[in-house]
Scaffold this active site. Sequence first.
Site, PDB file in Angstrom:
ATOM      1  N   ASN A 110     -33.586  38.637 -35.394  1.00 28.25           N
ATOM      2  CA  ASN A 110     -34.140  39.085 -34.114  1.00 28.25           C
ATOM      3  C   ASN A 110     -33.057  39.020 -33.055  1.00 28.25           C
ATOM      4  O   ASN A 110     -32.131  38.218 -33.163  1.00 28.25           O
ATOM      5  CB  ASN A 110     -35.303  38.170 -33.703  1.00 28.25           C
ATOM      6  CG  ASN A 110     -35.944  38.594 -32.385  1.00 28.25           C
ATOM      7  OD1 ASN A 110     -36.088  39.796 -32.119  1.00 28.25           O
ATOM      8  ND2 ASN A 110     -36.323  37.629 -31.556  1.00 28.25           N
ATOM      9  N   HIS A 112     -32.614  38.295 -28.994  1.00 31.70           N
ATOM     10  CA  HIS A 112     -33.346  37.746 -27.853  1.00 31.70           C
ATOM     11  C   HIS A 112     -32.408  37.708 -26.643  1.00 31.70           C
ATOM     12  O   HIS A 112     -31.263  37.263 -26.768  1.00 31.70           O
ATOM     13  CB  HIS A 112     -33.848  36.342 -28.188  1.00 31.70           C
ATOM     14  CG  HIS A 112     -34.695  35.769 -27.096  1.00 31.70           C
ATOM     15  ND1 HIS A 112     -35.961  36.244 -26.806  1.00 31.70           N
ATOM     16  CD2 HIS A 112     -34.428  34.803 -26.189  1.00 31.70           C
ATOM     17  CE1 HIS A 112     -36.439  35.574 -25.781  1.00 31.70           C
ATOM     18  NE2 HIS A 112     -35.540  34.697 -25.383  1.00 31.70           N
ATOM     19  N   SER A 139     -28.757  36.479 -27.892  1.00 29.08           N
ATOM     20  CA  SER A 139     -28.592  35.750 -29.152  1.00 29.08           C
ATOM     21  C   SER A 139     -29.213  36.543 -30.286  1.00 29.08           C
ATOM     22  O   SER A 139     -30.258  37.179 -30.116  1.00 29.08           O
ATOM     23  CB  SER A 139     -29.323  34.399 -29.094  1.00 29.08           C
ATOM     24  OG  SER A 139     -28.958  33.665 -27.947  1.00 29.08           O
ATOM     25  N   ASP A 148     -38.988  32.965 -31.195  1.00 26.03           N
ATOM     26  CA  ASP A 148     -37.593  32.885 -30.731  1.00 26.03           C
ATOM     27  C   ASP A 148     -36.897  31.592 -31.164  1.00 26.03           C
ATOM     28  O   ASP A 148     -36.078  31.031 -30.430  1.00 26.03           O
ATOM     29  CB  ASP A 148     -37.515  33.054 -29.202  1.00 26.03           C
ATOM     30  CG  ASP A 148     -38.098  34.378 -28.747  1.00 26.03           C
ATOM     31  OD1 ASP A 148     -37.984  35.350 -29.501  1.00 26.03           O
ATOM     32  OD2 ASP A 148     -38.665  34.434 -27.643  1.00 26.03           O
TER      33      ASP A 148
HETATM   34  C1  GRF Z   1     -34.083  43.779 -25.681  1.00 28.18           C
HETATM   35  O1  GRF Z   1     -33.762  43.243 -24.427  1.00 28.18           O
HETATM   36  C2  GRF Z   1     -34.127  42.697 -26.721  1.00 28.18           C
HETATM   37  O2  GRF Z   1     -33.226  41.665 -26.481  1.00 28.18           O
HETATM   38  C3  GRF Z   1     -35.544  42.176 -26.605  1.00 28.18           C
HETATM   39  O3  GRF Z   1     -36.317  43.318 -26.327  1.00 28.18           O
HETATM   40  C4  GRF Z   1     -35.506  44.309 -25.713  1.00 28.18           C
HETATM   41  C5  GRF Z   1     -35.627  45.531 -26.558  1.00 28.18           C
HETATM   42  O4  GRF Z   1     -34.987  46.644 -26.008  1.00 28.18           O
HETATM   43  N1  GRF Z   1     -35.938  41.478 -27.798  1.00 28.18           N
HETATM   44  P1  GRF Z   1     -34.796  47.961 -26.865  1.00 28.18           P
HETATM   45  O5  GRF Z   1     -36.185  48.396 -27.335  1.00 28.18           O
HETATM   46  O6  GRF Z   1     -33.915  47.645 -28.038  1.00 28.18           O
HETATM   47  O7  GRF Z   1     -34.186  48.976 -25.946  1.00 28.18           O
END
Ligand code: GRF
Length: 197
Positions: A110, A112, A139, A148
């Site tokens: 994932n 984050h 991260s 997370d």
């Molecule tokens: C990103 O900021 C990611 O870190 C978080 O959700 C957002 C997703 O953005 N988990 P995208 O859909 O990849 O543009």
Amino acid sequence: MADRVKVGILLSGRGSNFEAIAEYKRKDPTRAYDIGLVVSNVPEARGLVLARRFGIPTWTQSHKGMDRTDFDALIDAELRRHGIEVVALAGYMRLLSPEFTEKWSGRVLNIHPSLLPAYKGLDTHNRAILGGDEYAGCSIHIVTAELDDGPVVAQKKVKILPRDTAETLAERVLREEHKLYPEALDQFCRALLEARG
Ligand code: GRF
């Protein structure tokens, strides 16, 4: 033995991280992964439109009204049907069921938007600014049953500037996310291939 790891992407919205991962592969086909499927719980997600443009198979169904475990079992079946070996969450805005994380243990990544373990959950940039932090960032971590949580495999710091708002900071962090995620996914898959021998 296949010389690429088949990756499935789970997303719920914009899909800019998925796009970065797909572009990274398009520019250099020797990368250790192939994207075999893009899954979304939001049928109108922009990420699905992008996936179709890349010619990547998609699967979507709304989770609304469904039990989490049942919904995740549908996703699990689709991933297996496509021979997916590693899952990359890219803005997938739903907690996965413990059954799913158990089945895919050690094989789900994932991204984050914080320097984990700080600021799990939502509104990360605002919280970092209000906390008076010097740095924010992003991260990549291995997904476990807890939100997370799980071992961090890559991280990038971004300096918080005096006039930053959550929006300006999010923009700069997102640019780093787009570099970090493809690289970390490639390295993760390369290590898997090497372990297989
Ligand atoms: C990103 O900021 C990611 O870190 C978080 O959700 C957002 C997703 O953005 N988990 P995208 O859909 O990849 O543009």
